[in-house]
Every structure is written in structure tokens, then in C-alpha cells.
Motif scaffolding. Structure first.
Motif, mmCIF file in Angstrom:
data_model
loop_
_atom_site.group_PDB
_atom_site.id
_atom_site.type_symbol
_atom_site.label_atom_id
_atom_site.label_comp_id
_atom_site.label_asym_id
_atom_site.label_seq_id
_atom_site.Cartn_x
_atom_site.Cartn_y
_atom_site.Cartn_z
ATOM 1 N N GLU A 4 -10.814 -4.215 -32.460
ATOM 2 C CA GLU A 4 -11.613 -4.696 -31.330
ATOM 3 C C GLU A 4 -11.841 -3.571 -30.327
ATOM 4 O O GLU A 4 -11.106 -2.588 -30.317
ATOM 5 C CB GLU A 4 -10.934 -5.881 -30.646
ATOM 6 C CG GLU A 4 -9.606 -5.522 -29.994
ATOM 7 C CD GLU A 4 -8.932 -6.698 -29.317
ATOM 8 O OE1 GLU A 4 -9.640 -7.591 -28.812
ATOM 9 O OE2 GLU A 4 -7.692 -6.712 -29.280
ATOM 10 N N VAL A 5 -12.867 -3.750 -29.499
ATOM 11 C CA VAL A 5 -13.083 -2.864 -28.364
ATOM 12 C C VAL A 5 -12.509 -3.578 -27.152
ATOM 13 O O VAL A 5 -12.842 -4.734 -26.880
ATOM 14 C CB VAL A 5 -14.585 -2.549 -28.165
ATOM 15 C CG1 VAL A 5 -14.785 -1.728 -26.894
ATOM 16 C CG2 VAL A 5 -15.126 -1.799 -29.365
ATOM 17 N N LYS A 6 -11.600 -2.904 -26.455
ATOM 18 C CA LYS A 6 -10.918 -3.496 -25.308
ATOM 19 C C LYS A 6 -11.324 -2.789 -24.025
ATOM 20 O O LYS A 6 -11.564 -1.579 -24.033
ATOM 21 C CB LYS A 6 -9.390 -3.338 -25.463
ATOM 22 C CG LYS A 6 -8.804 -4.069 -26.635
ATOM 23 C CD LYS A 6 -7.340 -3.731 -26.831
ATOM 24 C CE LYS A 6 -6.467 -4.477 -25.865
ATOM 25 N NZ LYS A 6 -5.029 -4.351 -26.200
ATOM 26 N N ASN A 7 -11.355 -3.547 -22.935
ATOM 27 C CA ASN A 7 -11.506 -2.958 -21.608
ATOM 28 C C ASN A 7 -10.107 -2.696 -21.068
ATOM 29 O O ASN A 7 -9.317 -3.625 -20.915
ATOM 30 C CB ASN A 7 -12.274 -3.901 -20.681
ATOM 31 C CG ASN A 7 -13.718 -4.036 -21.107
ATOM 32 O OD1 ASN A 7 -14.384 -3.053 -21.405
ATOM 33 N ND2 ASN A 7 -14.206 -5.257 -21.146
ATOM 34 N N ILE A 8 -9.812 -1.443 -20.796
ATOM 35 C CA ILE A 8 -8.491 -1.036 -20.317
ATOM 36 C C ILE A 8 -8.582 -0.818 -18.811
ATOM 37 O O ILE A 8 -9.428 -0.053 -18.345
ATOM 38 C CB ILE A 8 -8.024 0.267 -21.014
ATOM 39 C CG1 ILE A 8 -8.174 0.173 -22.543
ATOM 40 C CG2 ILE A 8 -6.619 0.625 -20.587
ATOM 41 C CD1 ILE A 8 -7.378 -0.901 -23.212
ATOM 42 N N GLU A 9 -7.707 -1.484 -18.070
ATOM 43 C CA GLU A 9 -7.707 -1.342 -16.615
ATOM 44 C C GLU A 9 -7.100 0.000 -16.208
ATOM 45 O O GLU A 9 -6.331 0.605 -16.956
ATOM 46 C CB GLU A 9 -6.895 -2.475 -15.985
ATOM 47 C CG GLU A 9 -7.500 -3.843 -16.181
ATOM 48 C CD GLU A 9 -6.682 -4.932 -15.509
ATOM 49 O OE1 GLU A 9 -5.801 -4.631 -14.679
ATOM 50 O OE2 GLU A 9 -6.941 -6.106 -15.815
ATOM 51 N N THR A 114 -15.819 2.445 -34.907
ATOM 52 C CA THR A 114 -16.448 3.006 -33.709
ATOM 53 C C THR A 114 -17.896 3.407 -34.001
ATOM 54 O O THR A 114 -18.814 3.034 -33.273
ATOM 55 C CB THR A 114 -15.640 4.224 -33.214
ATOM 56 O OG1 THR A 114 -14.316 3.784 -32.896
ATOM 57 C CG2 THR A 114 -16.261 4.873 -32.000
ATOM 58 N N MET A 115 -18.092 4.145 -35.081
ATOM 59 C CA MET A 115 -19.429 4.633 -35.428
ATOM 60 C C MET A 115 -20.361 3.473 -35.793
ATOM 61 O O MET A 115 -21.510 3.444 -35.368
ATOM 62 C CB MET A 115 -19.330 5.648 -36.565
ATOM 63 C CG MET A 115 -18.633 6.923 -36.129
ATOM 64 S SD MET A 115 -18.291 8.202 -37.387
ATOM 65 C CE MET A 115 -19.050 7.664 -38.854
ATOM 66 N N LYS A 116 -19.874 2.508 -36.563
ATOM 67 C CA LYS A 116 -20.704 1.385 -37.010
ATOM 68 C C LYS A 116 -21.129 0.477 -35.855
ATOM 69 O O LYS A 116 -22.110 -0.252 -35.981
ATOM 70 C CB LYS A 116 -19.949 0.541 -38.038
ATOM 71 C CG LYS A 116 -19.856 1.167 -39.393
ATOM 72 C CD LYS A 116 -19.098 0.253 -40.350
ATOM 73 C CE LYS A 116 -18.846 0.939 -41.662
ATOM 74 N NZ LYS A 116 -17.951 0.171 -42.535
ATOM 75 N N ASN A 117 -20.375 0.500 -34.766
ATOM 76 C CA ASN A 117 -20.639 -0.420 -33.660
ATOM 77 C C ASN A 117 -21.239 0.252 -32.428
ATOM 78 O O ASN A 117 -21.205 -0.304 -31.337
ATOM 79 C CB ASN A 117 -19.357 -1.179 -33.310
ATOM 80 C CG ASN A 117 -19.006 -2.192 -34.377
ATOM 81 O OD1 ASN A 117 -19.549 -3.290 -34.401
ATOM 82 N ND2 ASN A 117 -18.137 -1.811 -35.306
ATOM 83 N N GLY A 118 -21.806 1.454 -32.607
ATOM 84 C CA GLY A 118 -22.556 2.104 -31.543
ATOM 85 C C GLY A 118 -21.719 2.755 -30.459
ATOM 86 O O GLY A 118 -22.175 2.905 -29.332
ATOM 87 N N TYR A 119 -20.502 3.159 -30.791
ATOM 88 C CA TYR A 119 -19.631 3.848 -29.841
ATOM 89 C C TYR A 119 -19.368 5.257 -30.328
ATOM 90 O O TYR A 119 -19.605 5.585 -31.494
ATOM 91 C CB TYR A 119 -18.288 3.120 -29.706
ATOM 92 C CG TYR A 119 -18.379 1.790 -29.006
ATOM 93 C CD1 TYR A 119 -18.216 1.691 -27.629
ATOM 94 C CD2 TYR A 119 -18.631 0.622 -29.725
ATOM 95 C CE1 TYR A 119 -18.297 0.459 -26.990
ATOM 96 C CE2 TYR A 119 -18.722 -0.602 -29.097
ATOM 97 C CZ TYR A 119 -18.548 -0.681 -27.729
ATOM 98 O OH TYR A 119 -18.636 -1.891 -27.094
ATOM 99 N N GLU A 120 -18.844 6.073 -29.436
ATOM 100 C CA GLU A 120 -18.325 7.373 -29.850
ATOM 101 C C GLU A 120 -16.973 7.583 -29.185
ATOM 102 O O GLU A 120 -16.733 7.123 -28.065
ATOM 103 C CB GLU A 120 -19.298 8.510 -29.548
ATOM 104 C CG GLU A 120 -19.680 8.684 -28.118
ATOM 105 C CD GLU A 120 -20.748 9.762 -27.945
ATOM 106 O OE1 GLU A 120 -20.410 10.796 -27.338
ATOM 107 O OE2 GLU A 120 -21.886 9.566 -28.391
#
Length: 153
Positions: A4-9, A114-120
């Protein structure tokens, strides 16, 4: 494996930056955890390691890494233990179950996600050690593996 992509505080951490063999890890974790306990700081996350280079590509004496722990409270650091704020960010993350030395086997899956989901990826890998090797068998060790990421524009 769930990724998952998480938002880290934003967090404050006590840490030690090191160049050298991973054989120092137990001592370094003891140093950082001992510091936060001595100063009665409220720990907000288990201890972590951030690894800046690859042990397959550089000699042991050139390995660069950081060992730390997140906390709430006021602290100035001492000796090798430094204090810093880590800004809020996003990270691609998963939980690995098994021996610490084998957690790197899932790095590639995180990179592909990461690459498949539009992130770097925009930083070094962070391993957060969720349970204690003194309390569970190494096959039961849990490590959260994170790479900081940014959305491609």
C-alpha cells in the motif's frame, strides 16, 4: 503480500548515523533505545533502520545506514545520538514475516508496485522492526519495509 501507499506523518526521531559493518546493529539499537528510555521520551513507533547502500555492492566497512526510533517529547541528543524531524511524506509499504536478513527479498516487489502505480522512489529503504527477536522465533519476526515515494506528474 499486501502493498500500500501510506501517508506518513511528521515525526521526531533519535538516531545514530553509521558507516561500517551491520555487526554493530544490536549495539546501535541498544544505544538509541537506551537514550529514549533514559530521557523518559514517549516512543511512537518501533525502532527502525534506513539503509543507504547495498551490501552486495560495497564492502562492509563502507555500508551507510541510520538506526533510530520515533518519539514525542523534548530532547537534544547526546554523544552519537542525534535528534531530527522527519517531514510528512508518502511511502510504499508492506509487512515482511521472517528473518531480518531476508527482508530485502521484497524490495523488488515494492519497486515494481511503485512504478506500476505512477510513483517514483525518492529516498532510501526504511525497515521498521515490529517485534522483538528476543521474544519471538526469527521465522515470526515482522518488519515493515517502506520506500519514500512521490507521485509522478
Amino acid at each position: 503480500m499486501e502493498i500500500e501507499v501510506k501517508n506518513i506523518e511528521e515525526t521526531k526521531v533519535a538516531y545514530v548515523s553509521v558507516t561500517g559493518s551491520y555487526e554493530q546493529l544490536p549495539e546501535l539499537f541498544g544505544e538509541v533505545v537506551g537514550y529514549v528510555m533514559k530521557d523518559n521520551l514517549q516512543v511512537t513507533e518501533p525502532p527502525y533502520g534506513i539503509y543507504f547502500n547495498n551490501p552486495m555492492e560495497v564492502p562492509q566497512e563502507e555500508l551507510k545506514y541510520e538506526i533510530g526510533i520515533a518519539f514525542i517529547g523534548d530532547a537534544d541528543g547526546e554523544d552519537r545520538v542525534k535528534i531530527k524531524n522527519v517531514p510528512a511524506h508518502q511511502a510504499v509499504s508492506t509487512i515482511y514475516k521472517g528473518p531480518y536478513g531476508q527482508a530485502a527479498q521484497i524490495y523488488q516487489a515494492l519497486v515494481e508496485y511503485t512504478m506500476k502505480n505512477g510513483y517514483e522512489i525518492n529516498g532510501a529503504v526504511k525497515e521498521i522492526y515490529l517485534n522483538n527477536p528476543m521474544e519471538v522465533d526469527e521465522s515470526e519476526l515482522l518488519t515493515e519495509v517502506r520506500f519514500p515515494v512521490i507521485k509522478k506528474s
